[in-house]
Design a protein around this motif. Structure first.
Motif, PDB file in Angstrom:
ATOM      1  N   SER A 120      -3.123   8.594   6.485  1.00 47.16           N
ATOM      2  CA  SER A 120      -2.066   8.959   4.542  1.00 47.16           C
ATOM      3  C   SER A 120      -1.165   8.053   4.394  1.00 47.16           C
ATOM      4  CB  SER A 120      -2.047   9.955   4.840  1.00 47.16           C
ATOM      5  OG  SER A 120      -0.538  10.046   3.314  1.00 47.16           O
ATOM      6  N   SER A 121      -0.603   7.594   3.887  1.00 43.65           N
ATOM      7  CA  SER A 121       0.462   6.682   3.727  1.00 43.65           C
ATOM      8  C   SER A 121       1.511   7.221   3.084  1.00 43.65           C
ATOM      9  CB  SER A 121      -0.130   5.259   3.690  1.00 43.65           C
ATOM     10  OG  SER A 121      -0.793   5.118   1.862  1.00 43.65           O
ATOM     11  N   ALA A 122       1.835   8.246   2.585  1.00 36.81           N
ATOM     12  CA  ALA A 122       2.486   9.391   1.809  1.00 36.81           C
ATOM     13  C   ALA A 122       4.115   9.344   2.346  1.00 36.81           C
ATOM     14  CB  ALA A 122       1.956  10.807   1.328  1.00 36.81           C
ATOM     15  N   ASP A 123       3.813   8.826   3.273  1.00 40.11           N
ATOM     16  CA  ASP A 123       5.563   9.003   3.973  1.00 40.11           C
ATOM     17  C   ASP A 123       5.948   7.855   3.177  1.00 40.11           C
ATOM     18  OD1 ASP A 123       4.096   7.124   5.375  1.00 40.11           O
ATOM     19  OD2 ASP A 123       5.238   7.104   7.442  1.00 40.11           O
ATOM     20  N   LYS A 124       5.415   6.511   3.307  1.00 35.54           N
ATOM     21  CA  LYS A 124       6.473   5.633   2.457  1.00 35.54           C
ATOM     22  C   LYS A 124       5.910   5.716   0.804  1.00 35.54           C
ATOM     23  CE  LYS A 124       7.862   2.972   7.041  1.00 35.54           C
ATOM     24  NZ  LYS A 124       6.668   1.926   7.661  1.00 35.54           N
ATOM     25  N   ASN A 125       5.975   5.810   0.429  1.00 33.91           N
ATOM     26  CA  ASN A 125       4.894   6.390  -1.178  1.00 33.91           C
ATOM     27  C   ASN A 125       4.533   5.332  -0.971  1.00 33.91           C
ATOM     28  OD1 ASN A 125       4.901   7.006  -3.541  1.00 33.91           O
ATOM     29  ND2 ASN A 125       6.563   5.274  -4.433  1.00 33.91           N
TER      30      ASN A 125
END
Ligand SMILES: *Cc1c(COP(=O)(O)O)cnc(C)c1O
Length: 361
Positions: A120-125
């Motif tokens: 996932s790349s949710a950590d950096k929006n």
């Protein structure tokens, strides 16, 4: 009324030539005395339209003979449900989460099977694409799922994930027909057409034949079962005839204009104009890691909400419309699909230059 430069993410700009041709055919399609919207989907005239559309997309993309092309209703979202239902065997699937559309697809799949969110790349929006070269692919995974171009966040996969032999399923809604792809690398490629190809409501699925099965869960709705449409050449019930017709015209337009190789060249040229400007600007900046930038959707911000709003308002007045960004990113987003002419991007960049001169303190 003059046409504007429309940077909408979707429904989005269509080629003017295609709109003119559809307008000319409106009252009397090729001498049959009625419009495409009024004719039977079982008529020989419509049969020719859908068969030609399929033949042309096969030529454009280079679709191998062991892949079916299906025209479904329900847009991209309907396939979020169809995919787990049709591909369920072991009852496990791996999803890579690079934005809202992948997130929604995973949520829907979870109703029918076990979903692993393996990256996932949710950590950096969602401003980048995770490294997908060595992911923990489940031995039992029925498929690995990606959203290949993230319409909202403006990221695009430039390398496909290493699926370790599992079938790759890709939502290509917002990069459909923007560049050549190697269909053999996918089990399923699908796209809602209203971003880059045609009118909303239609989704085109390119599916390897062995993945079109009869042994799907018994509760699968008849229209969501791929085999239903595969057996009936996408005419099990009344299809979205009008959208299929417009897509067919767009396929002809693409073939006439050099096909996907030429689209790729033009799209990269347009995107470079905008990204090069953003990279040197002191007012605007892009929101995405350079290596993962989308060629189709370009989000950018000034860092000041009021300045963003002022920009969008003044751009609109200058005939550059639908530039407001998605609420989850803020700022602006320019969607520069196949049908956006280079002149539109040049005008946008010129306008941004002027705006910067006037507003940079
Ligand atoms: C717009 C979009 C969708 C949803 O399409 P609908 O036709 O509105 O269901 C799905 N995936 C991506 C990548 C999109 O851009």
């Amino acid at each position: 009324m003059a046409r504007v430069y429309n940077f909408s993410a979707g429904p989005a700009v269509l080629p003017e030539e295609v709109l003119k041709e559809a307008a000319a055919d409106m009252l009397d399609y090729k001498g049959c005395g009625m419009s495409v919207m009024e004719m039977s989907h079982r008529s020989s005239v419509f049969d020719e339209i859908i068969k030609t559309a399929e033949k042309d997309i096969r030529t454009l993309v280079g679709i191998p003979d062991n892949y079916k092309v299906l025209f479904h209703q329900g847009g991209g979202t309907m396939q979020f449900s169809a995919i787990p239902l049709n591909l369920k065997k072991n009852g496990v699937a791996d999803y890579i989460i690079t934005g809202n559309w992948a997130k929604k697809a995973a949520q829907e799949a979870e109703k029918y099977l076990k979903v692993n969110r393996i990256a996932s790349s949710a950590d950096k929006n969602f401003s980048y694409i995770p490294d997908c070269s060595d992911l923990p692919i489940d031995d039992d995974a029925d498929y690995v799922y990606i959203c290949e171009n993230n319409t909202i966040y403006g990221t695009e996969y430039w390398t496909l994930p290493n699926t370790k032999g599992k079938d790759l399923v890709a939502d290509v809604s917002s990069c459909f027909l923007s560049r050549p792809i190697d269909v053999k690398k996918y089990g399923v490629v699908y796209g809602g057409v209203q971003k880059n190809v045609g009118p909303a409501g239609l989704v085109i699925d390119i599916i390897r034949e062995d993945l079109i099965r009869d042994d799907v869960p018994e509760y699968t709705p008849v229209l969501l079962k791929w085999k239903t449409q595969a057996d009936k050449d996408s005419l099990y019930n009344t299809p979205n005839c009008w959208a299929i017709y417009i897509c067919g015209l767009v396929f002809k337009w693409l073939l006439k204009n050099g096909g996907l190789t030429e689209m790729d060249r033009k799209n990269k040229e347009k995107a470079k104009l905008l990204y090069d400007f953003l990279d040197q600007s002191k007012l605007f900046k892009g929101t995405v890691e350079k290596k993962d930038r989308s060629v189709m959707n370009v989000p950018f911000v000034t860092g000041d909400k009021d300045m963003d709003a002022k920009f969008v308002a003044e751009a609109t007045a200058a005939g550059l419309v639908n530039l407001k960004g998605h609420r989850t990113v803020g700022g602006m987003r320019a969607s520069i699909y196949n049908a956006m002419p280079k002149a539109g991007v040049e005008k946008l960049v010129g306008f941004m230059e002027e705006f910067e001169k006037k507003n940079l303190k």
